[in-house]
Design a protein around this motif. Sequence first.
Motif, mmCIF file in Angstrom:
data_model
loop_
_atom_site.group_PDB
_atom_site.id
_atom_site.type_symbol
_atom_site.label_atom_id
_atom_site.label_comp_id
_atom_site.label_asym_id
_atom_site.label_seq_id
_atom_site.Cartn_x
_atom_site.Cartn_y
_atom_site.Cartn_z
ATOM 1 N N ARG A 48 0.818 -1.222 0.000
ATOM 2 C CA ARG A 48 0.000 0.000 0.000
ATOM 3 C C ARG A 48 0.844 1.260 0.000
ATOM 4 O O ARG A 48 0.336 2.348 -0.222
ATOM 5 N N ALA A 49 2.160 1.111 0.241
ATOM 6 C CA ALA A 49 3.026 2.288 0.166
ATOM 7 C C ALA A 49 3.119 2.804 -1.262
ATOM 8 O O ALA A 49 3.366 3.984 -1.491
ATOM 9 N N CYS A 50 2.902 1.928 -2.262
ATOM 10 C CA CYS A 50 2.959 2.338 -3.676
ATOM 11 C C CYS A 50 1.562 2.480 -4.267
ATOM 12 O O CYS A 50 1.386 2.391 -5.491
ATOM 13 N N SER A 51 0.551 2.663 -3.418
ATOM 14 C CA SER A 51 -0.826 2.650 -3.920
ATOM 15 C C SER A 51 -1.113 3.791 -4.888
ATOM 16 O O SER A 51 -2.001 3.675 -5.737
ATOM 17 N N ASP A 52 -0.401 4.908 -4.787
ATOM 18 C CA ASP A 52 -0.668 6.027 -5.704
ATOM 19 C C ASP A 52 0.175 5.949 -6.963
ATOM 20 O O ASP A 52 0.131 6.868 -7.787
ATOM 21 N N LEU A 53 0.946 4.874 -7.137
ATOM 22 C CA LEU A 53 1.716 4.671 -8.371
ATOM 23 C C LEU A 53 0.985 3.677 -9.257
ATOM 24 O O LEU A 53 0.351 2.742 -8.762
ATOM 25 N N PRO A 54 1.059 3.870 -10.591
ATOM 26 C CA PRO A 54 0.389 2.891 -11.476
ATOM 27 C C PRO A 54 1.061 1.532 -11.332
ATOM 28 O O PRO A 54 2.264 1.397 -11.541
ATOM 29 N N LYS A 55 0.279 0.532 -10.958
ATOM 30 C CA LYS A 55 0.818 -0.809 -10.716
ATOM 31 C C LYS A 55 0.811 -1.622 -12.004
ATOM 32 O O LYS A 55 -0.187 -1.669 -12.706
ATOM 33 N N PRO A 56 1.922 -2.275 -12.353
ATOM 34 C CA PRO A 56 1.937 -3.132 -13.553
ATOM 35 C C PRO A 56 0.962 -4.292 -13.405
ATOM 36 O O PRO A 56 0.576 -4.679 -12.302
ATOM 37 N N GLN A 57 0.548 -4.822 -14.544
ATOM 38 C CA GLN A 57 -0.357 -5.957 -14.536
ATOM 39 C C GLN A 57 0.335 -7.157 -13.885
ATOM 40 O O GLN A 57 1.511 -7.404 -14.111
ATOM 41 N N ALA A 58 -0.418 -7.883 -13.059
ATOM 42 C CA ALA A 58 0.140 -9.056 -12.389
ATOM 43 C C ALA A 58 -0.059 -10.321 -13.199
ATOM 44 O O ALA A 58 0.236 -11.416 -12.719
ATOM 45 N N ARG A 59 -0.545 -10.180 -14.406
ATOM 46 C CA ARG A 59 -0.816 -11.361 -15.234
ATOM 47 C C ARG A 59 -0.573 -10.997 -16.681
ATOM 48 O O ARG A 59 -0.958 -9.921 -17.119
ATOM 49 N N GLU A 60 0.090 -11.871 -17.420
ATOM 50 C CA GLU A 60 0.370 -11.619 -18.822
ATOM 51 C C GLU A 60 0.175 -12.899 -19.619
ATOM 52 O O GLU A 60 0.249 -14.009 -19.080
ATOM 53 N N ALA A 61 -0.082 -12.705 -20.913
ATOM 54 C CA ALA A 61 -0.316 -13.854 -21.784
ATOM 55 C C ALA A 61 1.015 -14.528 -22.109
ATOM 56 O O ALA A 61 2.077 -13.911 -22.125
ATOM 57 N N CYS A 62 0.937 -15.843 -22.369
ATOM 58 C CA CYS A 62 2.111 -16.608 -22.766
ATOM 59 C C CYS A 62 1.644 -17.756 -23.646
ATOM 60 O O CYS A 62 0.442 -17.989 -23.809
ATOM 61 N N HIS A 63 2.575 -18.456 -24.217
ATOM 62 C CA HIS A 63 2.237 -19.529 -25.141
ATOM 63 C C HIS A 63 3.147 -20.711 -24.856
ATOM 64 O O HIS A 63 4.374 -20.586 -24.888
ATOM 65 N N GLY A 64 2.546 -21.857 -24.542
ATOM 66 C CA GLY A 64 3.325 -23.067 -24.317
ATOM 67 C C GLY A 64 3.963 -23.564 -25.609
ATOM 68 O O GLY A 64 3.407 -23.409 -26.699
ATOM 69 N N ASP A 65 5.137 -24.159 -25.493
ATOM 70 C CA ASP A 65 5.866 -24.550 -26.699
ATOM 71 C C ASP A 65 5.388 -25.870 -27.284
ATOM 72 O O ASP A 65 5.906 -26.310 -28.315
#
Length: 1485
Positions: free
Chosen positions: A537-554
């Motif tokens: 919560r100390a960084c609550s006023d900063l834009p937080k990066p997404q905690a989830r991203e797309a990927c593709h299994g090989d």
Amino acid sequence: MPHDDNPKCREAGIKHQYHVMAPTLNYDTSPWSWSKCSRKYITEFLDTGYGECLLDEPVSRTYELPNHLPGQIYNANRQCELMFGPGSMVCPYMKQCKRLWCTTAEGGHKGCRTQHMPLADGTDCGHGMYCRHGKCVNKELDLRPVHGEWGPWGHYSVCSRTCGGGTRSTSRDCNNPEPRNGGKFCVGRRMKFRSCNTEPCPRGRRDFREEQCSQFDGKHFNINSLPPTVRWVPKYSGILMKDRCKLFCRVAGTMAYYQLKDRVIDGTPCGPDTYDICVQGLCRQAGCDHVLNSKAKNDKCGVCGGDNSSCKTLAGTFNDAEYGYNTVVSIPAGATNIDIKQVSYSGKSEDDNYLALSDSHSNFLLNGNFVVAMFKREIPFKGTVIEYSGSDTIEERINCTERIEEELILQVLCVGNLYNPDVRYSFNIPIEEHREQFVWDPSGSWLDCSRMCQGERRCRAVCVRKSDHLGVSDQRCEHLPRPNAATEPCNTDCELRWNVAGRSECSAKCGPGYRTMDVQCMRYSLLKRQSERVEGRACSDLPKPQAREACHGDCLLKSWQYSAWSQCSKTCGRGARTRDSYCMNNLGRRLVDRECSDYQRMVAESCNDQACPDWSANDWSECLVTCGKGMRHRQVSCSVGVGEENLSEHFCDPNTKPLAVGSCELPDCASWQVGVWGPCAVTCGHGYQMRAVRCVSGLYGDTVDGRKCNAASRPRDSQDCEMAPCPWASPQHSTVRPDTSGQLLTQWRYGSWTTCSVSCGKGKRARYVSCRDAQGGVADESYCAHLPRPPESSACFSSCGQWSSREWSPCSVTCGVGQATRQVECSNYHHQVDESFCDQDERPSTEHECTATPCPSEYRQRPNDQPYSPHNPASHPGHGSWNVPSADNQWRTGPWGGCSSTCAGGFQRRVVVCQDAEGRSTSHCDQRVKPAESKSCDSGPCPLWNYGIWGECTQTCGGGRRTRQVVCQQPNGQRLNDHNCDVLDKPPDMEQCSLHLCPGSTSWHRRPWKPCSVSCGRGTKQREITCVYQNQTQIEEEHCSHLSRPRAQKACRAQGCPSWKANRWRKCSATCGVGVQNRDVYCRLKGTGRVREELCGSHNRPATAQPCQVTECLHHTWAAGEWQDCNATCGEGMRNRKVLCVGAELTPVQDALCDPSSCPALHQPCSRAPCYHMWITGEWSQCSASCGVGYQQRIVSCSMKPSSTLHPYDAQSSALSHPHCPEPPPPSTRQCLLWDCPQAAYWKVGPWSKCSQTCGAGVMERRVECLFSKGQPSKHCRPAERPESQATCRERECESLQCVLSVRITDYHFIINHLQARIQPLLSQCTDFPKEYVTLRSGQTDNYSEVYGYRLLNPFDCPYNDSRRQDCDCRNDYSAAGYTLFHKVRLDIISLRIMTTDLKFSQTLFGRPVPFATAGDCYSAAKCPQGQFSINLIGTGLKVAEATKWTSQGNYVSVKDGVRIYGRCGGFCGKCIPQPHNGLLVYVQ
């Protein structure tokens, strides 16, 4: 508390760590500690106050656990037997501690297995090592406890509130160091808190608890009857005191409430009637100044910390009644401590008079519009809560302790009989003249920084008394305008940033998926250049990066591949063989081993388990002698096992052959032993003499029975002797051996008794008895025959046990004299033994006489029916023991109770009551004759502990033990069980002794020398010297002070050090003036030559250059020649000229002698007549499509004139390097439109219908139709790919179903014999046409089909060297994409053709099912196909026939050897399939 694999415990980028809360136990589990997630939940549970039960000390019995570790009690082989059954043993060639690998009960040749559990702690894993928590550790190091110590306090967190009194917290961990090996945990505070932002919140702002409830507005939690627009408000009343810091919220407009959070935010007030605040889920003390642990309170005027001087009290009554609402008093704004009562006139709750409240605008707050509230309620009014008792009480009350901000009107509602009300009120109001004495002082204390980094802090304005500038409560200045607060930046030495600490693996092994990222708030120190993690919560006023991203299994499947087994290490007796393993994917590409770590691999196994030939020996024969030393024999043979046929002896090792003949030794043979001859029986004449003859045995000559010696060889024990002739004897007479000894003075003599022949029980003892003469010599026993012979042996008894007695039974009679019995047992060490083992003379009695109360018959009334009334009641023989009757009333007594003490005195009690003739209780008995209610009783003295003297110490030095006997005894010496004495007073029966160290038991232990301190030249070596005891335990060095300490340091010489070598200086770089001289400098090692320069070091490196001065230089200048012709025939060009450096008389010299900065130009631009440029185009290529819209290409180049030849330039680069061609250039590509392509058609199938039969074999159908992609009917589908529209089905077996299967025996047996029963007929349905399936032994990883789903945006491109990448410039939208694995394929045994479209034993990982041996893509029109298929028929006995061909649409690449086939197919929406005419033909190898 969740399990360790719960999503609540997942940390992004970190693999799950399984501890106590693991879902299952395996080799990855560490059940000896809590995981980070579990510690968090346990800590929160205890911090919230739920750990009070730990303060209750258990009262149940303690469990005695073994002192040894389990692995020291059960060795590894025993653990295997407990896990897998008797006969299982540890695998000798597998790493231990982490996983227990065991052989099967049949033997190691069956391989090893494991249940993925570690070995028990304490199991030996090497010399001085054992298993501990799944690792092999040193025993001595592991046994040393390490006590925990607190680490440093962390930074304080962000304030939990912006106003109204929040908290900031900091914590520390017990990690400096962490406790280990049973060490103690840290004691003390783990967290500490302090108040922040304590200034009051602006008026009109919502309650802080109300803000927390409002965050759930619109959330109904799937609770019935809650609308989607539900609004939540705080719930205060009816909540238990211990639950005040949980967030209970009520549905607005109803009485229903629910707990929405386990705890409120820190700093939330515990309730509306207190200033205490919630911290970590617990209610903590706070004052009215909103400071934690403060004791500040409001005075009666409502001023925090005030002295009651700023207000005055107004009080009054009201008792006039008129129908309706009657105004009682107007309570002004600023009033505090309002107390209003209305007492019922009749003492009942229904008195027709009710209190009411309204504001200054006549809006009712309570009991308005003739509607009365009967029950208790709380009324919010402008930030203040007013309490109302309800009208259903005898005393109706209204209370408010806080300050009201607006005027209140108190009224009373009178209805019914209009009885006069009884209203009493009182409240405090501010004193007007004191208001001007206080002012705001803007220079107060600085508040806490608003942010952890790059924040701002404000200077708090305080209210002070104008006269002496003394600080007072801010409420004194509330009517004055508050000055603007001064601000300044704070915490400028750091920055807050979001940081992605790690990423998890892709959720999909194949195809699109997602992965989570661990996004942490980091505090970056600008001074130290270091980062540390802080709360999010100390960084609550900063834009937080997404905690989830797309990927593709090989989509690469991995498995272990193995080499051939090595030869067995032994030819018999259980050897081992090994093989190499490789991690491979389904493309045949080798990977690093860690990629396959999730799969089990088998790289070693036992072999040749049959027993080796070995010597076997029979039992020894009996010794060939009966006593003394002799010989014995046995039979020795070579065989492979007990009971097996004997082999030739050369099969066994002759060096290990057991002895067939051995010596034996029995007890020594008994022999006759003789003493010296005694004196002659006479002093003159003929007599005899005797000697002792006895049979002895053993080293010490123990006398044994004479029958054990050879009677035939017994020496004589008497012989004749002749002395000087007697002076009075005639020569013809001699002294004969007397028959009686009456004339001689003889007597019997005897020795002391030997010890009893047994240590306990009945035995025998003996003594020596002999006949002695007057001189003490041994005489013949016949001379003592006239005397009684003392016995040579007698019986003896030693007590083996002790008598123990039970409790006395109750008396056999209820009155008079009876018998009481008890059980007496002979016991030895608390175990009952036969009574013959105890001394019968000391046996306790088993019965004794007991006396109960006298029987009534002995004291009935006399014959004259007169009661017995003695003159002196105390002289009555039964006084105090039985009842003394009277005329009508008499005393009745009960039996005596048990003695209050089992020993050392006590007392007994009984019940004494007075009853009349009918047995009813009365008080008219004569008190003078009342029997005694208690008496003393003596149970004898108490048993005591008795102990003997200490025995000898087990060691004379170095620490030993000595013991003594401690028993529980009566004072008379009778031994009792230990539980009869006080165990707490029992003296010790063992103690340590000889604690001093033994001489020579300590020594200096020398550790190995450490490496030389230098890598070259002279240096020193060091080693550790420790003082150890004889068992190698390290002790203090003073115990070795008497020994000379070995040296701990010595000189050492390493190889020679390299040194700098400098060559000679070269010539000066200038022939005149100042120049530079250079030389070569290198690092050289003697005997080796040139080495790396870093070995010599740069601090003493010789210089490689130096200035040099020669003669002064002559003056040189530049001389330039004429310009040559322009090099261009038209347009712009360049021309050149020569420039030379010349000296005196224009003699050319080296260019270096002239100044390069003054050198004239060598090149110059030039121009000719303008050039003419034109575009040159080539022929159009063939259309890229055979139908529909395609593309054509041609070469476009820019050329110029006049020149003998055209100079073409590429069209793409002409616009940059040749801008002279007219714009725009001709097009290099164009569309080509041919006839319309037939629309792509596909087979569409509907759902299966129900089975036509309810039991047995039936048929189910579905609709199959050919459609265009837009759903229109088509006739362009391939018949060979048409799915089945009918299929057999079986709901259940019919009771009388019979099936007859008919196959072509000739063809079928031919295939079966050649394939060795590898083909499995599928006979699950009764049909004349069974389906045969072949199991693919190589598995699914080598048998797959793929249609690649990505499409390039530029279809003529082929990027990344034909390799596929998921970040390509493409779309993943090919509708026909799919990936299918096969582990069985259907085989037509008549035509030997694999049916590629039968997908019964296949698995489609994603997309559409792809037939066997088929691949394709829609990736690119260039030659870089991406679709793949693989066939591996190893182990099936089949090969793909040479006649099998693939039909391709687009590009096609194949690698083929008959058994393994790998293909890559594709194009711009192309694929390859086996030719429909022949199909996928195979033949038997």
